[in-house]
Design a protein around this motif. Structure first.
Motif, PDB file in Angstrom:
ATOM      1  N   GLY A 148      -5.443   2.152  13.336  1.00 43.83           N
ATOM      2  CA  GLY A 148      -5.138   2.419  11.931  1.00 43.83           C
ATOM      3  C   GLY A 148      -3.722   2.026  11.542  1.00 43.83           C
ATOM      4  O   GLY A 148      -2.872   1.742  12.394  1.00 43.83           O
ATOM      5  N   THR A 149      -3.497   2.007  10.252  1.00 42.19           N
ATOM      6  CA  THR A 149      -2.190   1.699   9.679  1.00 42.19           C
ATOM      7  C   THR A 149      -1.117   2.625  10.254  1.00 42.19           C
ATOM      8  O   THR A 149      -1.370   3.797  10.512  1.00 42.19           O
ATOM      9  N   ASN A 150       0.076   2.077  10.455  1.00 43.71           N
ATOM     10  CA  ASN A 150       1.207   2.831  10.977  1.00 43.71           C
ATOM     11  C   ASN A 150       1.555   3.995  10.039  1.00 43.71           C
ATOM     12  O   ASN A 150       1.746   3.784   8.847  1.00 43.71           O
ATOM     13  N   PRO A 151       1.662   5.226  10.560  1.00 39.82           N
ATOM     14  CA  PRO A 151       2.033   6.358   9.698  1.00 39.82           C
ATOM     15  C   PRO A 151       3.400   6.157   9.050  1.00 39.82           C
ATOM     16  O   PRO A 151       3.690   6.769   8.022  1.00 39.82           O
ATOM     17  N   LEU A 152       4.222   5.307   9.638  1.00 45.58           N
ATOM     18  CA  LEU A 152       5.514   5.025   9.002  1.00 45.58           C
ATOM     19  C   LEU A 152       5.318   4.247   7.705  1.00 45.58           C
ATOM     20  O   LEU A 152       6.224   4.138   6.897  1.00 45.58           O
ATOM     21  N   ASP A 153       4.149   3.673   7.521  1.00 44.11           N
ATOM     22  CA  ASP A 153       3.875   2.909   6.297  1.00 44.11           C
ATOM     23  C   ASP A 153       2.937   3.653   5.356  1.00 44.11           C
ATOM     24  O   ASP A 153       2.883   3.354   4.166  1.00 44.11           O
ATOM     25  N   GLN A 154       2.158   4.563   5.883  1.00 40.81           N
ATOM     26  CA  GLN A 154       1.240   5.330   5.040  1.00 40.81           C
ATOM     27  C   GLN A 154       1.192   6.758   5.561  1.00 40.81           C
ATOM     28  O   GLN A 154       0.607   7.048   6.591  1.00 40.81           O
ATOM     29  N   TRP A 155       1.792   7.644   4.809  1.00 44.45           N
ATOM     30  CA  TRP A 155       1.920   9.023   5.229  1.00 44.45           C
ATOM     31  C   TRP A 155       1.847   9.874   3.985  1.00 44.45           C
ATOM     32  O   TRP A 155       2.443   9.470   2.974  1.00 44.45           O
ATOM     33  N   PRO A 156       1.199  10.994   3.953  1.00 47.38           N
ATOM     34  CA  PRO A 156       0.411  11.665   4.982  1.00 47.38           C
ATOM     35  C   PRO A 156      -1.055  11.255   4.943  1.00 47.38           C
ATOM     36  O   PRO A 156      -1.465  10.497   4.079  1.00 47.38           O
ATOM     37  N   ASP A 157      -1.829  11.822   5.890  1.00 44.31           N
ATOM     38  CA  ASP A 157      -3.285  11.729   5.820  1.00 44.31           C
ATOM     39  C   ASP A 157      -3.792  12.918   5.007  1.00 44.31           C
ATOM     40  O   ASP A 157      -3.170  13.975   5.005  1.00 44.31           O
ATOM     41  N   PRO A 158      -4.921  12.767   4.337  1.00 39.88           N
ATOM     42  CA  PRO A 158      -5.513  13.926   3.659  1.00 39.88           C
ATOM     43  C   PRO A 158      -6.178  14.810   4.709  1.00 39.88           C
ATOM     44  O   PRO A 158      -6.190  14.461   5.880  1.00 39.88           O
ATOM     45  N   TYR A 159      -6.736  15.950   4.325  1.00 39.19           N
ATOM     46  CA  TYR A 159      -7.424  16.746   5.345  1.00 39.19           C
ATOM     47  C   TYR A 159      -8.841  16.236   5.556  1.00 39.19           C
ATOM     48  O   TYR A 159      -9.458  16.482   6.575  1.00 39.19           O
ATOM     49  N   THR A 160      -9.354  15.497   4.576  1.00 37.32           N
ATOM     50  CA  THR A 160     -10.572  14.737   4.827  1.00 37.32           C
ATOM     51  C   THR A 160     -10.487  13.476   3.974  1.00 37.32           C
ATOM     52  O   THR A 160      -9.950  13.493   2.876  1.00 37.32           O
ATOM     53  N   TYR A 161     -11.007  12.370   4.524  1.00 37.52           N
ATOM     54  CA  TYR A 161     -10.915  11.118   3.788  1.00 37.52           C
ATOM     55  C   TYR A 161     -12.197  10.904   3.001  1.00 37.52           C
ATOM     56  O   TYR A 161     -13.288  10.964   3.549  1.00 37.52           O
ATOM     57  N   ILE A 162     -12.033  10.682   1.718  1.00 32.29           N
ATOM     58  CA  ILE A 162     -13.200  10.454   0.878  1.00 32.29           C
ATOM     59  C   ILE A 162     -13.203   8.994   0.449  1.00 32.29           C
ATOM     60  O   ILE A 162     -12.260   8.520  -0.178  1.00 32.29           O
ATOM     61  N   HIS A 163     -14.258   8.314   0.851  1.00 32.11           N
ATOM     62  CA  HIS A 163     -14.319   6.871   0.631  1.00 32.11           C
ATOM     63  C   HIS A 163     -14.504   6.529  -0.841  1.00 32.11           C
ATOM     64  O   HIS A 163     -15.319   7.152  -1.526  1.00 32.11           O
ATOM     65  N   TYR A 164     -13.734   5.541  -1.283  1.00 29.64           N
ATOM     66  CA  TYR A 164     -13.881   5.038  -2.644  1.00 29.64           C
ATOM     67  C   TYR A 164     -14.730   3.774  -2.600  1.00 29.64           C
ATOM     68  O   TYR A 164     -14.480   2.923  -1.774  1.00 29.64           O
ATOM     69  N   PRO A 165     -15.715   3.576  -3.455  1.00 31.14           N
ATOM     70  CA  PRO A 165     -16.144   4.471  -4.538  1.00 31.14           C
ATOM     71  C   PRO A 165     -17.320   5.369  -4.175  1.00 31.14           C
ATOM     72  O   PRO A 165     -17.764   6.130  -5.032  1.00 31.14           O
ATOM     73  N   SER A 166     -17.818   5.345  -2.935  1.00 30.54           N
ATOM     74  CA  SER A 166     -19.076   6.039  -2.645  1.00 30.54           C
ATOM     75  C   SER A 166     -18.923   7.561  -2.610  1.00 30.54           C
ATOM     76  O   SER A 166     -19.880   8.284  -2.802  1.00 30.54           O
ATOM     77  N   GLY A 167     -17.719   8.061  -2.314  1.00 28.99           N
ATOM     78  CA  GLY A 167     -17.530   9.501  -2.189  1.00 28.99           C
ATOM     79  C   GLY A 167     -17.955  10.054  -0.847  1.00 28.99           C
ATOM     80  O   GLY A 167     -17.978  11.261  -0.649  1.00 28.99           O
ATOM     81  N   GLN A 168     -18.281   9.168   0.087  1.00 31.23           N
ATOM     82  CA  GLN A 168     -18.689   9.638   1.415  1.00 31.23           C
ATOM     83  C   GLN A 168     -17.505  10.271   2.160  1.00 31.23           C
ATOM     84  O   GLN A 168     -16.395   9.769   2.107  1.00 31.23           O
ATOM     85  N   ASN A 169     -17.765  11.387   2.852  1.00 27.72           N
ATOM     86  CA  ASN A 169     -16.713  12.061   3.631  1.00 27.72           C
ATOM     87  C   ASN A 169     -16.547  11.393   4.985  1.00 27.72           C
ATOM     88  O   ASN A 169     -17.518  11.169   5.685  1.00 27.72           O
ATOM     89  N   LEU A 170     -15.308  11.126   5.339  1.00 27.98           N
ATOM     90  CA  LEU A 170     -15.043  10.541   6.658  1.00 27.98           C
ATOM     91  C   LEU A 170     -13.886  11.298   7.289  1.00 27.98           C
ATOM     92  O   LEU A 170     -13.128  11.986   6.605  1.00 27.98           O
ATOM     93  N   ALA A 171     -13.748  11.185   8.610  1.00 26.38           N
ATOM     94  CA  ALA A 171     -12.666  11.879   9.319  1.00 26.38           C
ATOM     95  C   ALA A 171     -11.319  11.443   8.736  1.00 26.38           C
ATOM     96  O   ALA A 171     -11.150  10.300   8.325  1.00 26.38           O
ATOM     97  N   TYR A 172     -10.363  12.374   8.725  1.00 25.14           N
ATOM     98  CA  TYR A 172      -9.124  12.145   7.969  1.00 25.14           C
ATOM     99  C   TYR A 172      -8.389  10.875   8.359  1.00 25.14           C
ATOM    100  O   TYR A 172      -7.871  10.166   7.509  1.00 25.14           O
ATOM    101  N   GLN A 173      -8.374  10.553   9.677  1.00 24.15           N
ATOM    102  CA  GLN A 173      -7.544   9.404  10.057  1.00 24.15           C
ATOM    103  C   GLN A 173      -8.172   8.066   9.640  1.00 24.15           C
ATOM    104  O   GLN A 173      -7.515   7.044   9.686  1.00 24.15           O
TER     105      GLN A 173
END
Lengths: 397, 200, 433, 58
Positions: A148-173
Motif C-alpha cells: 500500500g501507499t506510504n503512510p508518510l504520503d497518506q495518513w490516517p487510515d479510516p477505521y473501515t475503508y468504504i469503496h467509492y462508488p460501490s460503498g462496499q466495506n473493505l479492511a481499513y488498510q
C-alpha cells in the motif's frame, strides 16, 4: 529508587542512534532511483499528474512512458508496480520499455503505478530493501516496496475503508491499496486520486487493451492466471489455452462482479478498454515462506512453500527439487525471476495477438522479447547499460 | 516479431486437418446437431469450449446454443430446441469466494435435475473435462462434486490428460462402459470438435 | 531450513521466558528476544528491521493514546460519575436488565471500530465502577468486561479478522451479519448468566452507594453528559454512511475531537494546566500498552525475517484435519497473542483456502475463526486486551489468577467457535446476504 | 476541497504525534508509575518511534 538522569539520557541517545541507523536506510530506500534505458521507439515521457493536476508534487505522481508508432492502430497501457511488493512486475515493465518495437498503434507503460508504495518496506514483513538482476555489464538494483501507499504520503487510515462508488466495506488498510481503489475519485485520498488519474488516461487516450501486472502467493487460487473482465474474456481464454499448450501453464478466471475496486473489474466497467490482470507465482510473499532474503525474491526457492506444494495446498506448478518441465522443454526449479518476467512478457504478447485477431480494426503491432527468449538468455540480457546509452534515453524512476 | 511468428506457426499446425497424437483414447464419436452447450461448476470452461467451437469453424454458430445455467430459471431449457446432444463442460471457478462465488450445493442440485431431464428427453450426454489438473481438487471440493454429478451419467467422455492423472475418468469410463477420448491440451478440444463434425 | 528455523524459534522462546522472568517487563523482553533471534538467525544487528517493526502497530498505539485521553478528560469533567450515579439509581433493583444494558454498552464501540480495546477504553471504566458498586467481585467484573470486549471486536459491522481474511482471500466482506450475531447473543447470554448468578455478598444498599459517589459538579446536566459521546457516535456513523462527503478523519483524530468537546463542556475549560496534567497522567497510564504494541511489532518483524513465522504457519496448516480442529483452540489464540491481527492473515487465510478446497462454507469458517482469534488477546507475549482489562478494573491478583477468572466464559466462547469451525456446512443457513 | 481537508488532517496527525512525543519525553524523566530502569529503555525507543514519524523518516 530514582534512576539517574544521565542514564535516561544515555538510553535516549542509544535509541536515537538506533533510530538514525534505521532512518538512514529508510531515507536511502525512499530516494533510491532505478535506471531504465528506453528503446528507440520511445517518443515521450509525461507525468500522471497531467491527467489530475492535484497529484503534481506528491509521491503519487509517476512517469508514463509513451511509444507512439505514428501509424494508426490499437493502444495499450501496461501497469507495473501496482503492488510494489511484487517487484518483478516493474522489472517486466522495464524489459518491455527497453526492447519494445511498435509498428502500428501506441503503447503506454507505467512501471511504478504506485510510486509512493514502492518507497518503503512492508510493515511486519521484514523484506530486504533491494534485489538485483544480473546483466552482462554488471548488476542492476531494484526496490522491493510495500503493498500500500506510504503512510508518510497518506495518513490516517479510516477505521473501515468504504469503496467509492460501490460503498462496499473493505479492511481499513485497503484504502492505501491501489488495486482496491479503482475507479478512484478526483477529490479522494492520494491512492484514490492515482486510480482516478489512471482511469482518466485510459479514457482520454482511448486505450484498447489494459494490462495490470501482479504476482501472487502460491497458496492463492488465482496464481499463474489471467483475470479478465467480461469484455476481455475471449481474448484471455484463447491466450491462456495457447500459452498452456505452447509455452507455460496459464489459467484464466473471470473477474468477479461483486468484488469492487480491482483494476480488472473497474477498468472494464468504467472505460472501453479490454482489461486483463496477470498473476505470476511469487513464493516470497507466501504466508508460509521462511527466511526473507534477496535470494528468495530472485530464485523463489523455499522449503516451507515446497511442503505446502507437496500437501496440495498451492495452486500452480512448484518444485524446488526436480522442477517441472514447461512445453518448451525448460525445467523450472522454484519460481525464478526469469520465469516470472517471461510469463508477463508472453502473457502480454499473446493477449495482444488475440485482440488483433478478434478486433482487426484495433490492430496493435508490437514486439519485445517473450518467455522463450528470456528463459534462454536471462532477463539481464535485455537490460541495457545506461553508461553506454544515449543519455536522452536514460530515465530514473 | 519472432514471437508472433511462433504463435502463427502453432496456429497453423493446429488448424490443419491432420491429426497428431494430440487426441488419443477412444475414437471420437460422431456428433449430432443441434446441441446445447453448458457447464457444470460455473467455471470458465463452458465459455472456453464455445470459443473453441467457434474457432474450429466446423459448425455454424446457429448449430448450437450456449446456456450457462439451464433449468435454473426456466424448466424448459433442455427442450427449447430439438436438441440431440447435451454437451457439459465440467470445472468450477477459483474466482472470489463467499458472496462472489456460487454455492456448490445449489449447483449440484441443479446438475442432478439437468441429468434426469436430459435422460428423460433421451439426449446424448457428453461430459468434457478440458482444463486439466487445475480443475481437480480434494474430495468434496466443487470440482470433484461436479465431476461426480455428471461424468458417470455421460454417454461419452472427453478429458484432458493431466486432469486424469489419478485415473478417475478412466475408472468411471470402465465401470460405466463409456467411451473416453483423451486430449493433450485444452486447445486440442478444437480437434475433437472437427472430428466430431467433419466438413465434407 | 526446518532445522535451522526450529533452532531459532527455540532460542527465541527461551530468551523470552528468561527475559520476562528476570526483567519483569514483557515489552523489553520482546525487543531483546527479537535482537537475539536476529543474531542467531544470522541477520547481525538489523537496525532497519528493528525500527521498521516499531511502526507496525504505530497507529494502533495512537488509538490507545487518544481514546484514553478522551475518556480521562471526560471523567475529569465529572460527567462519568454523574452517569454512574444515574445508572445505579435506575437499575439498582434490576440486576439482569442492567447487565444486559452494560453488555450492549460495551459492545457498541468495538463493533463500530473493530477493536475490543476501544470498547474497554471508552466504556470499560464506567461499566467497571457500576459493577463495583453493585457488589460484583473483581474477578467477575474482569471476566465480564474482557468477554464483552472480545465480542465487541467480533461483532458486525466491523470484524477486522473476517475483513482481513476476506481481503486476503478475495471474497467480499458480506453475509457475515447473522452468522456473527447469533453466536454473539448465545455467548453474551452465557456471560451475563455467569456474572449475574455469582454471589454479591459485599453489596451495599442503594443509599450507601449514592452517598459514597461524589456529587456531580455544579452545572452538570444531561446535555454535558451526553454530548461528547453523541459527537463520537455521530462522527463514527458519518464515517460509515457519509464517507464520500467528508475527509478521512481516522480514529485518533476522532477521539481528540471528542476530548476537546468534553473540555468545552467543563466550566474550567480554559485551565490549560489542568488538561495538560490529565494528558500527562494518561500517557503514564497507557504507556505499558503503547510499549507493548510498539515492541510486539519488533518481535513480529524479526520472526518473519528469520522464517519463524513461516515455520509456525506451515506447521499448523499441514497438520491433519483432525489436528487442526484439536489444536485450533491453542494455535489461533496464541497466534493472536504474538501477531495481533496478523494472525488472521497468517493462519486464517490459508485455512480459508484449505477449507474451500474441501467444499466447506468459507463464510462460516471465517466467522468461526474470528471467534477463536480474539481469545488470544489475553495471552502472551502481547496480551493487550487482558492487561487493559486488569488496568481498567483495578484487578489486583496475579495475571494467572485473572486468566483463571475468565476461564469459564472464555472456554464457552472457544467451544462455540470450534463448533462453527467443525460444522460450517450445517450452519450455512446463517449466512444471509 | 476534500483534498484540502485531507491535507489539513494529514498535518494535524503530525502535530498530534509531536505532542505525544513531547509528553512521552516528559514522562521519561518524571513519571509516577513504572519507575524501573527497564522502562527508561522502553520509553526511549518508543519516543524515537514518534520522533521518526514526526520528522517524516518512516
Amino acid at each position: 529508587m530514582k534512576n539517574s538522569v544521565y542514564l535516561k539520557i544515555l538510553f535516549l541517545v542509544l535509541s536515537g542512534i538506533l533510530g538514525i541507523l534505521g532512518g538512514i536506510e529508510f531515507v536511502e530506500l525512499r530516494n533510491y532511483k532505478e535506471t531504465v534505458v528506453v528503446s528507440e521507439d520511445f517518443t515521450e515521457m509525461i507525468m500522471l499528474s497531467e491527467y489530475l493536476p492535484s497529484l503534481k508534487g506528491t509521491w503519487g505522481d509517476t512517469p508514463i512512458y509513451i511509444y507512439d508508432s505514428g501509424v494508426p492502430g490499437g493502444s495499450m497501457l501496461i501497469l507495473g508496480g501496482t503492488h510494489p511488493y511484487e517487484p518483478i512486475t516493474t522489472v517486466a515493465a522495464y524489459v518491455v520499455m527497453e526492447n519494445i518495437k511498435v509498428e502500428s498503434g501506441k503503447v503506454y507503460v507505467i512501471p511504478h503505478a504506485n510510486m509512493s508504495a514502492s518507497t518503503l518496506g512492508m510493515l511486519g514483513n521484514a523484506y530486504p530493501k533491494y534485489f538485483s538482476v544480473e546483466t552482462p555489464w554488471g548488476s542492476q538494483k531494484y526496490r522491493i516496496g510495500d503493498r500500500g501507499t506510504n503512510p508518510l504520503d497518506q495518513w490516517p487510515d479510516p477505521y473501515t475503508y468504504i469503496h467509492y462508488p460501490s460503498g462496499q466495506n473493505l479492511a481499513y488498510q485497503d484504502i492505501r491499496n491501489l488495486n482496491r481503489t479503482f475507479p478512484g475519485r478526483a477529490n479522494g485520498t492520494l491512492t484514490e486520486r492515482i486510480s482516478f488519474a489512471i482511469m482518466e488516461l485510459i479514457r482520454n487516450e482511448d486505450i484498447d487493451i489494459f494490462f495490470d501486472y501482479h504476482e501472487a502467493s502460491l497458496m492463492y487460487p488465482v496464481v499463474s492466471t489471467y483475470v479478465a473482465h467480461d469484455d476481455a474474456m475471449d481474448i484471455g481464454m484463447m491466450a491462456a489455452m495457447m500459452l498452456s499448450a505452447t509455452q507455460f501453464p496459464m489459467k484464466i478466471e473471470a473477474s468477479p462482479k461483486n468484488l469492487k475496486g480491482l483494476t480488472h473489474r473497474e477498468v472494464g466497467d468504467f472505460s472501453d478498454a479490454l482489461a486483463l490482470l496477470m498473476e505470476t507465482p511469487e513464493p516470497f510473499i507466501d504466508r508460509v515462506a521462511g527466511r526473507m532474503t534477496e535470494e528468495l525474491m530472485v530464485d523463489g526457492i523455499d522449503e516451507f512453500v515446497q511442503t505446502a506444494a507437496e500437501k496440495g495446498l498451492v495452486y500452480c506448478d512448484y518444485d524446488i527439487k526436480e522442477g517441472f518441465t514447461d512445453p518448451l522443454g525448460n525445467v523450472i526449479i522454484g519460481a525464478p525471476l526469469d520465469y516470472r518476467v517471461g510469463r508477463h512478457l508472453s502473457g502480454t504478447l499473446e493477449a495482444v495477438n488475440w485482440m488483433n485477431m478478434f478486433f482487426p480494426e484495433k490492430a496493435l503491432v508490437v514486439s519485445f522479447p517473450g518467455y522463450a527468449e528470456v528463459m534462454e538468455n536471462g532477463t539481464g540480457y535485455y537490460l541495457h547499460d545506461p553508461s553506454k546509452a544515449d543519455p536522452s534515453r536514460v530515465f530514473k524512476n | 516479431m519472432k514471437k508472433t511468428l511462433v504463435v502463427l506457426l502453432a496456429l497453423l499446425i493446429l488448424s490443419t486437418t491432420m491429426v497428431f497424437a494430440l487426441v488419443t483414447g477412444s475414437p471420437v464419436i460422431k456428433g449430432q446437431l443441434p446441441f446445447l452447450l453448458t457447464n457444470a461448476g460455473q467455471g470458465p470452461g463452458g465459455k472456453m469450449a464455445r470459443l473453441l467451437i467457434w474457432q474450429s469453424k466446423a459448425i455454424q454458430e446457429t448449430d448450437f446454443d450456449y446456456n450457462a445455467e439451464p433449468l435454473r430459471d426456466n424448466p424448459n431449457d433442455l427442450a427449447a430446441r430439438d436438441y440431440k446432444m447435451l454437451f457439459v463442460i465440467i470445472g468450477s471457478s477459483a474466482k472470489g469466494l463467499g458472496a462472489s462465488g456460487i454455492t456448490i450445493e445449489e449447483e449440484i442440485a441443479r446438475l442432478n435435475k439437468m441429468i434426469v431431464e436430459a435422460q428423460k428427453l433421451d439426449l446424448f450426454i457428453i461430459a468434457a473435462h478440458i482444463e486439466g489438473k487445475d480443475r481437480r481438487g480434494n474430495p468434496g471440493s466443487a470440482d470433484e462434486q461436479s465431476i461426480d454429478a455428471i461424468a458417470p451419467f455421460a454417454d461419452y467422455l472427453i478429458v484432458m490428460k493431466d486432469g486424469n492423472q489419478d485415473g478417475k475418468f478412466t475408472r468411471i469410463a470402465q465401470e460405466k462402459n463409456i467411451p473416453l477420448t483423451i486430449i493433450d491440451n485444452t486447445i486440442d478440444f478444437m480437434q475433437v470438435i472437427k472430428q466430431m463434425f467433419p466438413t465434407e | 531450513m526446518y532445522l535451522q528455523t526450529t533452532i531459532i524459534a527455540i532460542v527465541m522462546v527461551a530468551t523470552f521466558a528468561l527475559a520476562s522472568w528476570k526483567l519483569k517487563s514483557p515489552e523489553i523482553s520482546m525487543v531483546i528476544t527479537a535482537i537475539v533471534g536476529a543474531l542467531v538467525g544470522g541477520f547481525g544487528f538489523p537496525s532497519r528491521l528493528l525500527v521498521e517493526g516499531m511502526f507496525t502497530y504505530f497507529d494502533v498505539g495512537l488509538i490507545f493514546l487518544t481514546a484514553s485521553i478522551f475518556i480521562n478528560i471526560y471523567s475529569e469533567t465529572g460527567a462519568m460519575n454523574a452517569l454512574v450515579r444515574w445508572i445505579v439509581k435506575q437499575f439498582y433493583d434490576k440486576k439482569w436488565l442492567m447487565l444486559i444494558l452494560l453488555g450492549i454498552l460495551l459492545i457498541i464501540p468495538g463493533a463500530l471500530t473493530g477493536a475490543g480495546s476501544v470498547s474497554i477504553f471508552v466504556v470499560g471504566g464506567l461499566v467497571s465502577s457500576v459493577m463495583n458498586y453493585m457488589g460484583f467481585s473483581k474477578k467477575r467484573i474482569a471476566a465480564f468486561i474482557y468477554l464483552f470486549a472480545m465480542l465487541a471486536a467480533v461483532a458486525p459491522p466491523i470484524n477486522l479478522w473476517a475483513m482481513l481474511m476476506a481481503a486476503q482471500a478475495n471474497m467480499p466482506y458480506v453475509g457475515f451479519g447473522v452468522v456473527l450475531i447469533v453466536p454473539i447473543i448465545i455467548i453474551a447470554a452465557f456471560t451475563i448468566l455467569y456474572t449475574g448468578l455469582s454471589k454479591t455478598p459485599g453489596r451495599k444498599t442503594k443509599t450507601e452507594i449514592l452517598e459514597e459517589l461524589p456529587q456531580p459538579p455544579a452545572g452538570m446536566n444531561w446535555f454535558k453528559i451526553l454530548v461528547p459521546f453523541g459527537v463520537l457516535l455521530v462522527l463514527i456513523l458519518l464515517m460509515q454512511y457519509a464517507t464520500f462527503y467528508i475527509p478521512v478523519l481516522g480514529l485518533p483524530l476522532t477521539f481528540m475531537i471528542c476530548a476537546f468537546i468534553s473540555m468545552g463542556m467543563d466550566k474550567d475549560r480554559w485551565k490549560v494546566k489542568k488538561w495538560y496534567n490529565v494528558m500527562v497522567k494518561t500517557v503514564d497510564q497507557v504507556f505499558p500498552l503503547l510499549g507493548t504494541v510498539i515492541s510486539v511489532g519488533v518481535l513480529v518483524n524479526i520472526m518473519t525475517a528469520t522464517g519463524v513465522k513461516g515455520l509456525l504457519a506451515i506447521t499448523f496448516i499441514t497438520l491433519p484435519m483432525a489436528f487442526i480442529y484439536i489444536t485450533a483452540l491453542i494455535f489461533a489464540p496464541f497466534a493472536q497473542g504474538s501477531l495481533s491481527y496478523g494472525s488472521a492473515i497468517i493462519l486464517g487465510t490459508p485455512i480459508i483456502f484449505l477449507f474451500n478446497s474441501m467444499g466447506l462454507n468459507v463464510t462460516v469458517t471465517a466467522a468461526a475463526l474470528s471467534f477463536l482469534f480474539p481469545l488470544g488477546d489475553c495471552l502472551p507475549p502481547s496480551r493487550i486486551v487482558g492487561r487493559l482489562t486488569i488496568e481498567t478494573v483495578g484487578y489486583e491478583g496475579s495475571y494467572m489468577s485473572f486468566l483463571k477468572a475468565i476461564a469459564i466464559p472464555w472456554l464457552f466462547m472457544g467451544a462455540i467457535g470450534l463448533l462453527m469451525l467443525l460444522f460450517p456446512n450445517q450452519l450455512r443457513f446463517l449466512v444471509v446476504y | 476541497m476534500l483534498v484540502f481537508f485531507d491535507t489539513i488532517i494529514y498535518y494535524l496527525y503530525f502535530i498530534m504525534t509531536a505532542f505525544f512525543a513531547f509528553l512521552l519525553l516528559r514522562n521519561l524523566f518524571k513519571r509516577e508509575k513504572r519507575k524501573a530502569l527497564v522502562y527508561d529503555i522502553v520509553y526511549s525507543y518508543v519516543i524515537i518511534t514518534f520522533i521518526l514519524r514526526v520528522i517524516g523518516i518512516k
